[in-house]
Scaffold this active site. Sequence first.
Site, PDB file in Angstrom:
ATOM      1  N   GLU A 213       0.779  -1.234   0.000  1.00 55.39           N
ATOM      2  CA  GLU A 213       0.000   0.000   0.000  1.00 55.39           C
ATOM      3  C   GLU A 213       0.816   1.292   0.000  1.00 55.39           C
ATOM      4  OE1 GLU A 213      -3.397   0.169  -0.307  1.00 55.39           O
ATOM      5  OE2 GLU A 213      -3.140  -1.976  -0.716  1.00 55.39           O
TER       6      GLU A 213
ATOM      7  N   SER B 176     -41.815 -36.504  32.871  1.00 52.31           N
ATOM      8  CA  SER B 176     -41.356 -37.200  34.076  1.00 52.31           C
ATOM      9  C   SER B 176     -40.036 -36.679  34.628  1.00 52.31           C
ATOM     10  CB  SER B 176     -41.228 -38.694  33.787  1.00 52.31           C
ATOM     11  OG  SER B 176     -42.504 -39.279  33.639  1.00 52.31           O
TER      12      SER B 176
END
Length: 662
Positions: A72, A338
């Site tokens: 860059e 249950s």
Amino acid sequence: MTVLLLVLAGGVGVAAYASSVPLPADPVVAQASVLYYRDGRTVLARVGANNRTDVPLARVPLAVRRAVLTAEDRNFYHHAGISVRGIGRAALADVLGGDSQGASTITQQYVRNAYLTQQRTAERKAKEAVLAVKIERRYSKDAILERYLNTVYFGRGAYGIEAAASAYFGTTADRLTIAQGAVLAAVIKDPTNFDPAINAQAARDRWRYIVTTMVNLGWADQAESVRLPYPQVAPRSADATSGPLGLVADQVERELAGHGIPPQVLRTAGLRVVTTLDAGAEQAALNQIRSTLAGQPPQLRAALVAVEPATGAVRAYYGGAQGSGFFDDAAAARPPASTFKPLVLAEGLRQGVSYASLWDGSSPRTFVSRRGVPLVNHDGLQCPVCTLDEAMVASLNTPFYALAERVGPARIRSLAVASGVSERYDGKPSMVDRPGDATPGRTRADIALGIYPVTPADLTSVYATFAAGGTRVDRRFVESVSGSDGRQWYAASPRHVRVLPPAVAADVSAVLADAVGTDGPVPGRAAAGKTGTQQYGDTDDNSDAWMVGYTPQLAAVVWLGRAEPGPIREASGAPIQGDGLPARLWRDFLTAALAGQPAIALPPPAHVGSTDAGDARAGDDAEGSRSAKRTGAAGGAGRSLVPSTPQPAGPATKGATPAAHA
């Protein structure tokens, strides 16, 4: 003449324009917060509008920094912040009416990311140049590079080097290699077309160009670069919050809101959140659920929650595959069937009723509170004289309904709340009749049959309370929260509440160990648990199937059902019951999650309460004894269970069949 040309004209025009462009205050950029597993290093998810987490420049390896500079702005440390050539090209394009263009320095790119927009206009380019010069005067080169690396977009939703390291390599910035750094440097120019998952050849070509240029600049060793392999890159994927871990992120967000850290702060402050989730346990949950549901009907859904009893820490959580904001099955209330019987037993023990006391397990039985509606056991099982231990193992309805009447349904509800069930769901009291039910606002003895919906997560807390010797530790997802500056925002301080005497909890564990089986479903480990199956209306199908239980180190719940109540069947067409797929999933999960941990014994039974507190009718004991068959249940009489002539359907609930622990 455009503004940009005015700037280039120099002299008074430059000075006048520069003075008209003030340098804004240091920008406060919204940062994503990072959620980590309990190890504090492995990333679980990122939460926030932008996938960005700032890191100091020192945490970015020098080779990675140089790769970015190569791609860059290789003259970054030698210019004053602007590229005169780039500005000239932009000015020429503006005069000729072409597209604005021109290479920018890293300083200019940072200014654009931090203060301006990405709109390509000459005016923006002029402001960019002026602000770049001012930024260079305010900050050092290293400070500017640090800010740039934390703001530049790398694709895949990743802003900044830390997020990019995770998105492309599943690691952190400080662990990046030179090869990985070159991949990230390559994508900055075009995050889409230079993503290896989109255009592999273009990505490799640019990667090789960067590596070669680094050698030419003296920033990389030539011999090493020749042998340097292209690194393994992770496939593109959606943000982690779009998968199962998204629901974990939602739970973390809700929990932190209760600790004074609202969602908007979590999503913008760049916080470091260490969760309680264990990476190994969570992966075990995901693997076993995936394996269990493979090939099954697509409408079948699953939930799994695992909690460490001693700390209340959630170690694994699965509520669905769609992710953040979607329906969470682990937090949705369902009839527990249950699996609620152990709470009835616990309240009975607390009131002095021994698990070895004898009860009438006949089927059907009539109770005044049921207003003439007979209650039956699943499969018509008969046990006129049964211990509560045996009744739990066989999951008989009639003895536990009778016990619930004896000890008081409201007391059972209070125990459930104290053990971890939420007092309210959706703003309404939990575990009470609704308007239109028999006793609106009150709890009936049918709580023993698990008719009142509770969430899988809450049910895990109940069983974790049993596993912790009767002490509830509030369930939690978060260990600590700190800011990007290291300041601690929050640290968990688990609250321990004594709910049951240790002797009562030990007896519950002894009975539930019998229900699981002598050797336990988790190979080589002592385990306690209970299955449950909710009948679908008056049909032979089921709507919900459960397995809940624990070892001393981990309590876990498994639920299988549908988004809306309906028949649940395996691919073979067989109805799903708690002792089937849920029990196997529970066993396999605990086996994987506890791998490598020592086996710990459950506490020995304390044998609290009176054995004379049952309701078995006089004379039945002798006949029961004559037909008794020893089963080896700890503390129980071992009476055999005999299926009776099929009875009319009772309430819409069934216990697990005896085969659940065979």
